[in-house]
Design a protein around this motif. Structure first.
Motif, PDB file in Angstrom:
ATOM      1  N   GLY A 181       0.807  -1.222   0.000  1.00  0.00           N
ATOM      2  CA  GLY A 181       0.000   0.000   0.000  1.00  0.00           C
ATOM      3  C   GLY A 181       0.836   1.266   0.000  1.00  0.00           C
ATOM      4  O   GLY A 181       0.399   2.313   0.478  1.00  0.00           O
ATOM      5  N   ASN A 182       2.036   1.145  -0.527  1.00  0.00           N
ATOM      6  CA  ASN A 182       2.953   2.288  -0.637  1.00  0.00           C
ATOM      7  C   ASN A 182       3.324   2.919   0.699  1.00  0.00           C
ATOM      8  O   ASN A 182       3.840   4.028   0.753  1.00  0.00           O
ATOM      9  N   ARG A 183       3.026   2.237   1.819  1.00  0.00           N
ATOM     10  CA  ARG A 183       3.426   2.799   3.109  1.00  0.00           C
ATOM     11  C   ARG A 183       4.315   1.834   3.886  1.00  0.00           C
ATOM     12  O   ARG A 183       5.080   2.250   4.740  1.00  0.00           O
ATOM     13  N   PHE A 184       4.149   0.548   3.592  1.00  0.00           N
ATOM     14  CA  PHE A 184       4.837  -0.449   4.403  1.00  0.00           C
ATOM     15  C   PHE A 184       6.196  -0.796   3.785  1.00  0.00           C
ATOM     16  O   PHE A 184       6.449  -0.533   2.622  1.00  0.00           O
ATOM     17  N   LYS A 185       7.030  -1.420   4.605  1.00  0.00           N
ATOM     18  CA  LYS A 185       8.398  -1.688   4.182  1.00  0.00           C
ATOM     19  C   LYS A 185       8.775  -3.151   4.329  1.00  0.00           C
ATOM     20  O   LYS A 185       8.455  -3.772   5.342  1.00  0.00           O
ATOM     21  N   LEU A 186       9.451  -3.671   3.336  1.00  0.00           N
ATOM     22  CA  LEU A 186      10.116  -4.953   3.512  1.00  0.00           C
ATOM     23  C   LEU A 186      11.455  -4.684   4.170  1.00  0.00           C
ATOM     24  O   LEU A 186      12.242  -3.860   3.688  1.00  0.00           O
ATOM     25  N   ILE A 187      11.699  -5.358   5.273  1.00  0.00           N
ATOM     26  CA  ILE A 187      12.942  -5.133   6.020  1.00  0.00           C
ATOM     27  C   ILE A 187      14.047  -6.056   5.550  1.00  0.00           C
ATOM     28  O   ILE A 187      15.196  -5.650   5.417  1.00  0.00           O
ATOM     29  N   TRP A 188      13.687  -7.298   5.266  1.00  0.00           N
ATOM     30  CA  TRP A 188      14.745  -8.254   4.946  1.00  0.00           C
ATOM     31  C   TRP A 188      14.122  -9.482   4.307  1.00  0.00           C
ATOM     32  O   TRP A 188      12.932  -9.763   4.516  1.00  0.00           O
ATOM     33  N   SER A 189      14.880 -10.181   3.532  1.00  0.00           N
ATOM     34  CA  SER A 189      14.389 -11.433   2.970  1.00  0.00           C
ATOM     35  C   SER A 189      15.560 -12.360   2.699  1.00  0.00           C
ATOM     36  O   SER A 189      16.725 -11.946   2.720  1.00  0.00           O
ATOM     37  N   HIS A 190      15.231 -13.581   2.456  1.00  0.00           N
ATOM     38  CA  HIS A 190      16.238 -14.637   2.340  1.00  0.00           C
ATOM     39  C   HIS A 190      15.662 -15.708   1.439  1.00  0.00           C
ATOM     40  O   HIS A 190      14.495 -16.068   1.570  1.00  0.00           O
ATOM     41  N   VAL A 191      16.463 -16.231   0.540  1.00  0.00           N
ATOM     42  CA  VAL A 191      15.988 -17.322  -0.311  1.00  0.00           C
ATOM     43  C   VAL A 191      17.066 -18.401  -0.367  1.00  0.00           C
ATOM     44  O   VAL A 191      18.264 -18.098  -0.261  1.00  0.00           O
ATOM     45  N   ARG A 192      16.634 -19.627  -0.515  1.00  0.00           N
ATOM     46  CA  ARG A 192      17.559 -20.769  -0.421  1.00  0.00           C
ATOM     47  C   ARG A 192      17.071 -21.883  -1.336  1.00  0.00           C
ATOM     48  O   ARG A 192      15.910 -22.283  -1.264  1.00  0.00           O
ATOM     49  N   VAL A 193      17.944 -22.314  -2.217  1.00  0.00           N
ATOM     50  CA  VAL A 193      17.609 -23.411  -3.124  1.00  0.00           C
ATOM     51  C   VAL A 193      18.016 -24.709  -2.419  1.00  0.00           C
ATOM     52  O   VAL A 193      19.174 -25.094  -2.399  1.00  0.00           O
ATOM     53  N   GLU A 194      17.003 -25.358  -1.838  1.00  0.00           N
ATOM     54  CA  GLU A 194      17.285 -26.530  -1.005  1.00  0.00           C
ATOM     55  C   GLU A 194      17.794 -27.704  -1.849  1.00  0.00           C
ATOM     56  O   GLU A 194      18.668 -28.448  -1.425  1.00  0.00           O
ATOM     57  N   ASP A 195      17.212 -27.866  -3.003  1.00  0.00           N
ATOM     58  CA  ASP A 195      17.665 -28.862  -3.956  1.00  0.00           C
ATOM     59  C   ASP A 195      17.132 -28.430  -5.310  1.00  0.00           C
ATOM     60  O   ASP A 195      16.393 -27.442  -5.386  1.00  0.00           O
ATOM     61  N   PRO A 196      17.460 -29.123  -6.398  1.00  0.00           N
ATOM     62  CA  PRO A 196      17.088 -28.590  -7.730  1.00  0.00           C
ATOM     63  C   PRO A 196      15.592 -28.577  -8.020  1.00  0.00           C
ATOM     64  O   PRO A 196      15.185 -28.246  -9.130  1.00  0.00           O
ATOM     65  N   ALA A 197      14.763 -28.912  -7.043  1.00  0.00           N
ATOM     66  CA  ALA A 197      13.317 -28.777  -7.241  1.00  0.00           C
ATOM     67  C   ALA A 197      12.631 -28.209  -6.008  1.00  0.00           C
ATOM     68  O   ALA A 197      11.411 -28.314  -5.874  1.00  0.00           O
ATOM     69  N   THR A 198      13.401 -27.622  -5.107  1.00  0.00           N
ATOM     70  CA  THR A 198      12.830 -27.117  -3.854  1.00  0.00           C
ATOM     71  C   THR A 198      13.472 -25.792  -3.466  1.00  0.00           C
ATOM     72  O   THR A 198      14.702 -25.670  -3.482  1.00  0.00           O
ATOM     73  N   VAL A 199      12.645 -24.844  -3.110  1.00  0.00           N
ATOM     74  CA  VAL A 199      13.129 -23.536  -2.693  1.00  0.00           C
ATOM     75  C   VAL A 199      12.418 -23.151  -1.399  1.00  0.00           C
ATOM     76  O   VAL A 199      11.236 -23.464  -1.218  1.00  0.00           O
TER      77      VAL A 199
END
Lengths: 760, 760
Positions: A181-199
């Motif tokens: 809504g143009n007011r809130f903020k994403l503070i942090w994020s993280h992504v991880r490829v657990e295996d070649p078909a799982t994230v």
């Protein structure tokens, strides 16, 4: 090859489904129209969810507009993608966590604008190639030719993408997407490829709640041909000559991350993605996924959810034509979307204290829009969903235990308190539930929480209210609304105190329940702000609708009616039934209020604004003052004009089911004007027959002879076979099932319903 | 009153302590000088820690300078406050989590600058009013007159503040404080006032590790008279008229938070704060606190930690004067500070995959500075701390299991991989431990991890190294150092493969272990970069010290010696013993290398730089080439000149104990030049007598007849009574205890130690 076979099966299954539902026995889930409320103020979402489910897969057409709080606005012409969680009908955006978008060609990493969808991953779509049903949503992405289908179970969902042939197909997950809504903020994020078909991944959002963690897990039906993590537009990888230190291709953290699963696809190749979320951990998201979607059968999950909806909707069986049933069951569907399951398959959840808790002996729920839902949604739950209502109350008591301020939830959102709106309306939910037999929670513990909340020395002027008898308008904003709502909540506490034999507390809170009288100014005949010295707010504009004024999303003309706990007392203040009804009449006949910021409250009839909750009980007040026929006609008009089976049918935010619960009660012919009391008020049924399976398994049958759009006036009523000449219907009369038999007619029977109590 | 009594007890206890240690029996902990290494490059910290403890309370004088990596620089004249965690001797800052600072007057919220401490909460201090001992640190804050004392147990610490009389005293907790070296970022933080004497919170740091969560808990010996949370300089509270929505005074989230515990104090009032940390949750931090510090007895915690140090240090008993013992036991102390316990009292910890894990059957440790510590620190652990070394190896295997890249730790930091430095030196730690009888872990599982790490297709050019036999300098930075260190690590894998009967693997990794030969350029007699085509790096500067060059923190002249696994092979490449020793001689006689960025490596003798690890084994190479007397003299010179008992005594980063472990082995008379082999190399003992309690409880006694600063030359040796005329000392000779008897003299006995193996 598998893709082609799956795809063929899909076509067959899809076709057979629609044929089946036409010829086979009626399935209540087929009356669900998820698009109702997506056009305009309803703020519902069209995507699939299991009843009270943990995730809500749905397309997002908008992320930055405050008013598109569910992410989807029917009039938008392009879709950004499909995110995993959504709020139903709120006035404030949030959730919309983790956007998935399939693409063809070099993947785009930003959405682009509505007026230029080609600039990003947005795609045009058409309502002609879109469908939404119980547990199912489908849309053809016109720009790429990819067909998207979504389904959702209790704790896992599936997305089925049917690709054209392409050397460069991909499924992007945008971790920075949420409904901000143009007011809130994403503070942090993280992504991880657990295996070649799982994230897996998570993000931390400083949004409506100050600190909301959500994890996700996704498994893909075939391993990626390749994958990329993008951070701020650059691929995350080790460049062996340029980089000083090694960098993994398989994980990244930051504030602008996208994951790309990349494939070469053949024509009509189907790739399915299973998804789940958790507020606890990536590991738990995977557990939720594997427990909730052990296989790859999209249609089986869809059917299971559809069956779950059949079962939930069967709690109320009505007679009616298709449009009536679509309206009714979609309303019931909307009531059963929230609160949401908020605990992993392990029982763990992230509490208000940010710690991980184990829900022992109950299911934990989140998303409590209590200022709305205490009015009719939770009373509906108490009547037909007592087990879940008990779980919800347990969840609220856990929230209380975790609250550093020792407060029950006000508007709680996934381990957060938003402090949205006013009052302490967990109280009527708990008291109403308790008095109507909702069990599971310990009554003394619940009472302690209710009382402690109402005695908080810091919260929103309660201490001064306790001392003076009103919230002073020179010390606190929305002081009149707060005073009136506290007084009602305190009435509820008194009822529970009485039931538990706490006579002193009963007297104390009944005194507070009378505080409304302190703000009724006889010189204007309305509720009016009063300062700490006891002087009235001057100048006073009874129609003033202003941010940080004396009223909450309303005017004095609306809030003056807010004394559900003592309508006779209010009538007396106003000079008796006639004067009261005349004043009520005038509410409906005022001209347009042109105050600023009023655009998002629709359904306005004079100064009765059905699109927002402060008006919801008002029509029923005619019933207390000897003119129930005025209520009957007006209620039926609202049902006809402000609800329906179309995307634009909801005139106000559905607010996690409150708009819809109003419809359901009203259509059945009675309404809980004062939850926490033992009575409903009889209105005018809009169904000719309904069978309500109560929480205890008993059946309440409602019939309305001669019911029609013209025959809106109650001629007579029998309850459990007894003639019933009062508008007051005690809960205990129907608590063990029974019958309510209405006889309707085209003209008012002014002799009916004027008795204070049923005479017989 | 309690405050006064406590304070009197303190004075008595403090006085008695110092008297006691002078008259009572010797306590080894009294030789610990925590200030050693705090002045200059040592990068140690002066505050208290239990052996391998979870938290390290210590004063911070600096937060933003890269070179003050431990937070404390002895030459700084003001202190910012006291934070809960610290790294010992690293070259890169981090930790320093959660700064506590007592203040008088209106609390300041920022630290101020060193040249203007009055601008913030910094206070001047004097080394005259500062003391540091085992488990204890004390300093008088000169600006406020507050006396501060710190102690720490395994999972909890205590701070004892003695205040002057003040109407406005406070203890601030600055949640945004950590040792950021002006490059790292605080992402988010949260604080919560659990009750009027308890606070919890956490912060999320994007620092050396990309995503480090740390929680803390603090309990105060008396409830706050009042408290404030400050966010961006403003008090967090609900202003009932100005605020739209309620805001709790008791919790906040953001990026610049301070908590203020406020008191009125009388003269000499003591307020004690108990603290603990957790990587898991605030709830776990509280559990660690309550389990680790159940009472309020500061002195009891200090004494318990002192006793723990007595016990740990008693593993080696030496003869020597006070200064020698201070140097020796402080080195042993530094070796036993890291790795750190990284699991809560519940056994839970935050793993590399960000999930919460349970350490089952082992203690989990974090902070593995493996490029440093594989050399001598872990071999020391294998010898005298095998149980902990086994736990550390289990911790590394857990890291491997949690690694998305299937890699053992390189430089791991509290649930993070920093990818700092090169090689895969968890391998020698595991192999050396395994071959020396460190158990607990499953050998096959460990071998699988070791081999998988060495076969990673993505990591730092390993795949090309495997294919070509070297890391090509046109594709990868630090290619020569990587090749040489991989070759050594591979030698270790081969040894484990052999022990496990994996003959093919043995042959394969022994082939890789010979890769060093591919980078020896006979035309220059040195190791030299080679590109993928097999052409030498041209132009070639053997003294070049350059970032992203072919060498890691060193030059060709230093790295040329890095063949610990096959020194005879290197000698042969260089043309035999004489040529080898001549080349070694020249290393020590080069003039100053004036390369940029070399300031932080001190201890330079020609191009032998003792202040950094690549040089650590070099002196011992004389022993392989028939001139052990040169090693003997040089080693003793380094011991005398680059170590000591003063703040400035360490010439290089202690690197989690590696500088100190070098001292300990060398002072005892032998050194593990090639961990993973079964031998030590005999040098020149600097102690006249030492008793080493081995991990299996057996005792190894070392005596050095005629040992003195002049008598540095080994005349003869007997091992377990047998005459010993080789520099090679197999581990199995001492594994079950025994004796090493040196006879020393003022001139070289060139006949001793030249045999390849012991003759008898």
């Amino acid at each position: 090859m598998r893709g082609i076979i799956l795809s063929l099966l899909l076509v067959v299954a899809g076709a057979s489904h629609y044929c089946q539902s036409a010829v086979a026995e009626e399935r209540l889930s087929d009356y669900i129209r998820p698009l109702v409320g997506t056009h305009g103020e309803g703020n519902t979402y069209p995507g699939p969810s299991a009843p009270f489910g943990m995730l809500q897969l749905s397309p997002d057409t908008e992320r930055d507009l405050w008013e598109t709080a569910s992410g989807y606005e029917y009039s938008d012409t392009s879709i950004m993608g499909f995110s995993l969680t959504h709020l139903s009908g709120t006035g404030i955006p949030d959730l919309g966590d983790f956007l998935f978008m399939p693409q063809i060609g070099e993947p785009k990493l930003t959405a682009g604008a509505k007026d230029d969808p080609d600039a990003g991953y947005r795609s045009r779509y058409s309502h002609d190639q879109e469908s939404a049903a119980a547990g199912y949503y489908q849309v053809k992405l016109l720009d790429s030719g990819i067909n998207v289908e979504l389904t959702a179970g209790e704790r896992a969902g599936m997305m089925r993408f049917t690709f054209p042939a392409s050397e460069q197909a991909s499924i992007m997950t945008d971790l920075q997407h949420f409904l901000r809504g143009n007011r809130f903020k994403l503070i942090w994020s993280h992504v991880r490829v657990e295996d070649p078909a799982t994230v897996t991944g998570y993000h931390l959002i400083n949004g409506w709640g100050k600190e909301r963690y959500l994890y996700f897990a996704a498994r893909y039906s075939r391993p990626f041909d390749s994958h990329r993590i993008m951070s701020d537009g650059n691929e995350v990888r080790y460049d062996s000559y340029k980089n000083y230190r090694f960098r993994s291709r398989n994980e990244a953290a930051g504030t602008n991350l996208q994951f790309l699963a990349e494939y070469k696809t053949h024509a009509d190749e189907v790739i399915t993605v299973k998804v789940a979320v958790s507020a606890v951990s990536a590991a738990n998201a995977l557990k939720n996924l594997d427990a909730g979607a052990p296989g790859w059968d999209f249609d089986a999950m869809r059917e299971a959810t559809r069956k779950a909806w059949d079962e939930e909707l069967s709690r109320i069986q009505i007679e009616g034509d298709a449009a009536e049933k679509e309206t009714f069951y979609t309303a019931l569907y909307h009531c059963f979307l929230a609160p949401n399951l908020y605990a992993d398959v392990t029982g763990e959840y992230r509490g208000l204290d940010s710690n991980i808790h184990q829900a022992d002996g109950f299911q934990n729920y989140a998303v409590f829009s209590l200022w709305d839902t205490y009015r009719a949604t939770h009373p509906l739950f108490a009547l037909i969903q007592a087990e879940r209502d008990g779980d919800m109350i347990e969840s609220m008591l856990a929230h209380f235990d975790q609250s550093v301020d020792h407060l029950l939830p006000m508007w709680s959102l996934q381990g957060n308190e938003t402090w949205c709106m006013i009052g302490y309306h967990a109280v009527p939910v708990i008291v109403d539930g308790y008095l109507k037999g909702v069990r599971r929670f310990d009554a003394e513990r619940a009472y302690e929480a209710v009382k402690t909340t109402a005695m908080n020395p810091d919260y929103d002027g309660v201490a001064t209210y306790d001392k003076l008898g009103w919230v002073p308008c020179d010390q606190e904003n929305e002081s009149v609304s707060k005073t009136l709502e506290y007084a009602y909540d305190d009435y509820c506490i008194a009822q529970m105190a009485k039931a538990l034999g706490k006579d002193d507390d009963y007297a104390y809170f009944m005194r507070r329940a009378n505080s409304y009288k302190n703000l009724f100014d006889p010189s204007v005949g309305l509720m009016r702000g009063k300062d700490a010295e006891g002087d009235w707010r001057t100048p006073f504009d009874a129609h003033e609708y202003v941010h940080l004024g004396d009223f909450t999303e309303g005017t004095s003309w609306q809030y003056t009616w807010y004394v559900p706990q003592d309508v006779p007392g209010l009538i007396a203040l106003m000079g008796g039934n006639e004067a009261f009804c005349e004043k009520l009449d005038s509410l409906f006949s005022f001209g347009e209020n042109d105050s600023e910021g009023l655009d998002d409250i629709q359904g306005r009839i004079g100064e009765y604004w059905h699109g927002n909750e402060p008006s919801h009980h008002i029509i029923y007040l005619y019933c207390y003052a000897g003119q129930p026929w005025k209520a009957q006609e007006t209620l039926r008009r609202i049902l006809r004009t402000q609800y329906g089976n179309q995307p634009h049918s909801l005139t106000g935010n559905d607010d996690c089911g409150q708009m819809s619960a109003w419809y359901l009660f009203t259509a059945l012919g009675f309404y809980p004007v004062c939850p926490g009391s033992d009575e409903y008020i009889i209105g005018s049924p809009a169904v000719s027959e309904a069978t309500v399976r109560l929480s205890n398994g008993k059946e309440l049958t409602i019939t309305a002879e001669n019911q029609s759009d013209e025959n809106v006036y109650v001629q007579s009523v029998r309850v459990n076979g007894k003639p019933w000449n009062s508008v007051h219907l005690p809960h205990k009369e129907i608590a063990n099932g029974g019958t309510i038999e209405f006889t309707m007619g085209p003209t008012p029977n002014k002799a009916w319903g004027v008795a204070k109590k049923n005479a017989s």
